[in-house]
Scaffold this motif. Sequence first.
Motif, PDB file in Angstrom:
ATOM      1  N   ARG A   1       0.847  -1.196   0.000  1.00  0.00           N
ATOM      2  CA  ARG A   1       0.000   0.000   0.000  1.00  0.00           C
ATOM      3  C   ARG A   1       0.879   1.242   0.000  1.00  0.00           C
ATOM      4  O   ARG A   1       1.992   1.236   0.525  1.00  0.00           O
ATOM      5  CB  ARG A   1      -0.901   0.008   1.233  1.00  0.00           C
ATOM      6  N   ASP A   2       0.354   2.328  -0.564  1.00  0.00           N
ATOM      7  CA  ASP A   2       1.151   3.551  -0.646  1.00  0.00           C
ATOM      8  C   ASP A   2       1.527   4.082   0.735  1.00  0.00           C
ATOM      9  O   ASP A   2       2.619   4.618   0.922  1.00  0.00           O
ATOM     10  CB  ASP A   2       0.400   4.621  -1.440  1.00  0.00           C
ATOM     11  N   VAL A   3       0.630   3.923   1.713  1.00  0.00           N
ATOM     12  CA  VAL A   3       0.964   4.386   3.070  1.00  0.00           C
ATOM     13  C   VAL A   3       2.120   3.585   3.638  1.00  0.00           C
ATOM     14  O   VAL A   3       2.974   4.114   4.375  1.00  0.00           O
ATOM     15  CB  VAL A   3      -0.256   4.324   4.000  1.00  0.00           C
TER      16      VAL A   3
ATOM     17  N   TYR B   1      -8.818  11.602  -4.807  1.00  0.00           N
ATOM     18  CA  TYR B   1      -9.063  11.062  -3.466  1.00  0.00           C
ATOM     19  C   TYR B   1      -7.942  10.138  -3.003  1.00  0.00           C
ATOM     20  O   TYR B   1      -8.134   9.297  -2.133  1.00  0.00           O
ATOM     21  CB  TYR B   1     -10.418  10.342  -3.437  1.00  0.00           C
ATOM     22  N   TRP B   2      -6.757  10.335  -3.586  1.00  0.00           N
ATOM     23  CA  TRP B   2      -5.569   9.583  -3.175  1.00  0.00           C
ATOM     24  C   TRP B   2      -5.233   9.984  -1.740  1.00  0.00           C
ATOM     25  O   TRP B   2      -5.045  11.159  -1.426  1.00  0.00           O
ATOM     26  CB  TRP B   2      -4.431   9.945  -4.121  1.00  0.00           C
ATOM     27  N   SER B   3      -5.153   9.022  -0.878  1.00  0.00           N
ATOM     28  CA  SER B   3      -4.987   9.313   0.551  1.00  0.00           C
ATOM     29  C   SER B   3      -3.737  10.115   0.839  1.00  0.00           C
ATOM     30  O   SER B   3      -3.743  11.011   1.700  1.00  0.00           O
ATOM     31  CB  SER B   3      -4.959   8.002   1.351  1.00  0.00           C
ATOM     32  N   LEU B   4      -2.659   9.860   0.113  1.00  0.00           N
ATOM     33  CA  LEU B   4      -1.404  10.568   0.373  1.00  0.00           C
ATOM     34  C   LEU B   4      -1.534  12.048   0.063  1.00  0.00           C
ATOM     35  O   LEU B   4      -1.053  12.900   0.810  1.00  0.00           O
ATOM     36  CB  LEU B   4      -0.279   9.951  -0.464  1.00  0.00           C
ATOM     37  N   GLU B   5      -2.180  12.368  -1.046  1.00  0.00           N
ATOM     38  CA  GLU B   5      -2.308  13.770  -1.428  1.00  0.00           C
ATOM     39  C   GLU B   5      -3.339  14.492  -0.566  1.00  0.00           C
ATOM     40  O   GLU B   5      -3.152  15.647  -0.204  1.00  0.00           O
ATOM     41  CB  GLU B   5      -2.690  13.873  -2.911  1.00  0.00           C
ATOM     42  N   GLN B   6      -4.417  13.819  -0.233  1.00  0.00           N
ATOM     43  CA  GLN B   6      -5.415  14.461   0.615  1.00  0.00           C
ATOM     44  C   GLN B   6      -4.855  14.748   2.000  1.00  0.00           C
ATOM     45  O   GLN B   6      -5.220  15.743   2.639  1.00  0.00           O
ATOM     46  CB  GLN B   6      -6.659  13.574   0.726  1.00  0.00           C
ATOM     47  N   ALA B   7      -3.950  13.909   2.463  1.00  0.00           N
ATOM     48  CA  ALA B   7      -3.320  14.144   3.767  1.00  0.00           C
ATOM     49  C   ALA B   7      -2.499  15.426   3.749  1.00  0.00           C
ATOM     50  O   ALA B   7      -2.463  16.182   4.723  1.00  0.00           O
ATOM     51  CB  ALA B   7      -2.436  12.953   4.141  1.00  0.00           C
ATOM     52  N   LYS B   8      -1.847  15.713   2.615  1.00  0.00           N
ATOM     53  CA  LYS B   8      -1.063  16.944   2.501  1.00  0.00           C
ATOM     54  C   LYS B   8      -1.973  18.169   2.600  1.00  0.00           C
ATOM     55  O   LYS B   8      -1.689  19.122   3.325  1.00  0.00           O
ATOM     56  CB  LYS B   8      -0.318  16.982   1.156  1.00  0.00           C
ATOM     57  N   LEU B   9      -3.091  18.137   1.860  1.00  0.00           N
ATOM     58  CA  LEU B   9      -3.991  19.281   1.845  1.00  0.00           C
ATOM     59  C   LEU B   9      -4.655  19.480   3.199  1.00  0.00           C
ATOM     60  O   LEU B   9      -4.936  20.606   3.622  1.00  0.00           O
ATOM     61  CB  LEU B   9      -5.054  19.096   0.757  1.00  0.00           C
TER      62      LEU B   9
ATOM     63  N   PHE C   1       3.392   3.045  -6.026  1.00  0.00           N
ATOM     64  CA  PHE C   1       3.951   1.697  -6.047  1.00  0.00           C
ATOM     65  C   PHE C   1       3.644   0.959  -7.342  1.00  0.00           C
ATOM     66  O   PHE C   1       4.515   0.295  -7.913  1.00  0.00           O
ATOM     67  CB  PHE C   1       3.432   0.901  -4.851  1.00  0.00           C
ATOM     68  N   PHE C   2       2.395   1.069  -7.835  1.00  0.00           N
ATOM     69  CA  PHE C   2       2.026   0.331  -9.041  1.00  0.00           C
ATOM     70  C   PHE C   2       2.850   0.781 -10.248  1.00  0.00           C
ATOM     71  O   PHE C   2       3.241  -0.029 -11.084  1.00  0.00           O
ATOM     72  CB  PHE C   2       0.532   0.496  -9.330  1.00  0.00           C
ATOM     73  N   LEU C   3       3.127   2.072 -10.341  1.00  0.00           N
ATOM     74  CA  LEU C   3       3.947   2.566 -11.438  1.00  0.00           C
ATOM     75  C   LEU C   3       5.370   2.035 -11.324  1.00  0.00           C
ATOM     76  O   LEU C   3       5.979   1.640 -12.329  1.00  0.00           O
ATOM     77  CB  LEU C   3       3.945   4.098 -11.452  1.00  0.00           C
ATOM     78  N   SER C   4       5.915   2.005 -10.112  1.00  0.00           N
ATOM     79  CA  SER C   4       7.271   1.471  -9.915  1.00  0.00           C
ATOM     80  C   SER C   4       7.331   0.006 -10.328  1.00  0.00           C
ATOM     81  O   SER C   4       8.300  -0.434 -10.964  1.00  0.00           O
ATOM     82  CB  SER C   4       7.684   1.621  -8.454  1.00  0.00           C
ATOM     83  N   GLN C   5       6.305  -0.752  -9.972  1.00  0.00           N
ATOM     84  CA  GLN C   5       6.257  -2.159 -10.385  1.00  0.00           C
ATOM     85  C   GLN C   5       6.236  -2.288 -11.905  1.00  0.00           C
ATOM     86  O   GLN C   5       6.920  -3.152 -12.474  1.00  0.00           O
ATOM     87  CB  GLN C   5       5.016  -2.825  -9.809  1.00  0.00           C
TER      88      GLN C   5
END
Length: 532
Positions: free
Chosen positions: A127-129, A442-450, A200-204
Amino acid sequence: MARMKMNDICPTGHENQSGTHLEGNMQSRWDDSELRALTSSYVGKGVNEDLAIRTYTTRLLGREPRLVLHGGGNTSVKTRMVDALGVVHEVLCVKGSGWDMGTIEPAGLPAVELAPLAALARIPRLRDVDLVAAQRRLLLDSGAPNPSIEAVLHAILPHKHVDHTHSNAIISLTNQENGEELIRDLFPDTTVIPYVMPGFFLSQRIRKELDESPAPKHLILMCHGIFTFSDDPRQSYDDMIHMCTAAENRLDAGAPRPFVRTRLPARAPGVSEVAPLVRGALARPSDVEGRPVRWILDFRTSEQIRAFVDGADVSDYATRGNAAPDHSIRIKRFGLVAPAPASGELEVFAAALSASVRTYCNEYVAYFERNSARAGGGLTQLDPLPRVVYVPGVGLFGVGKSAKDAAVCADIAEATVDVISRAEGIGTFVALPEEDLFDIEYWSLEQAKLAKSLERPLHRQVAIVTGGAGGLGLATARLLKSEGAEVAILDIDAERVDLAAFETGAMPVVCDVTAPSSVEDAIHQVACRFGG
């Protein structure tokens, strides 16, 4: 701070003022003397030489708005560094979260242990988190900012210097029905990757590509951007500029103004008349009676913007979706197309605009509900209001909680106008499906920044301080700014107004409050600058 003249910020509906759009193809900004001076300065302060060079080249890319906007893009360099215990590590210094490439410092490129970072790309699921947590554990400095979510991708690319941008021109080519064909024809030796959500999916996906073809020359990610890389920092930078220039040249062969102009009212009202109506239509009731939740506006217009908003089919091409997926985080999936205002009929415009805002919000709620269900639920809906308003006959408005936020949205809207206009000049602009744009919004990582941005008591409010260049007026301006308000300082002494505005970050307006015409002019300027 230079004073603003009326015609600089408050054009009528028939005047074209330049925004941030840059005419002509981009040129290399490389300067060996600047590189040597900056590198010498940083090395003298104990900064790793590779990191000093990387700081310089990152700034070059970040200062070109057709490549990078407001935190977008990232860069890296592979080098060796010593930790606090004196142990030497092979590391990746990669752009950190929250840093802007155009003004980055060495601290904005945190060092991450290279081998274990690259190994993450071979984990079956993550997971991205959890990826963020893993990257933090690999930092040499535990107090450093979070490495870019694309740090793993940078780590697995077999080159010392890696550059990644969201080039307008590249995206204008990829976001076509035949986008991959266009890219392969223009760049036959470049590896093309279908769209995959960043992280992560892009890195894979890139790891799989490298296993099959271990020596790519460049990477172009469909509907996303471009990667160049080399062991030579100049080569990687030059490749980026040359490829993006080639893309611009290809687009130049298309129609420069692809939109058929619609029939507009004989005369449009001025920006200072339209802006308060836009701001009013976006306001929403709050828990405090008589104090609605307001927004700050940032107005833009140019020849390109006017051709875009004045197009007969603007309600089609402006609502297909954003140019780049990460733009959804700032300006949602697309902006609101307002009705065309007519001078002398502002009440009609206000009523039609309010209806358009209600429709936009209702459609946004429906968009959220269907995609939240698809994503498994558990998401909290963001406010449904647009962050960009396109007004035929006038221009566009960025919408934000502050003047800074509104300017960011306006910058991204200008990039959107540029990408769509250039794409339509050679074919048909095709955005990502709404499902992909929703997943980014609604990507959790970006919403956390905002979510980390806190609002002060006077956030979203606009204040005018008369006699604001000194004494009690200046003290009042300082207090209002400190509490979050956007402030305009009015005073009769031009030099003192400039000094006060520079000190406080307020808008300077020269005004003689004993002269009604001067006061009216000042109010027009403030309305143009902040929306009312």
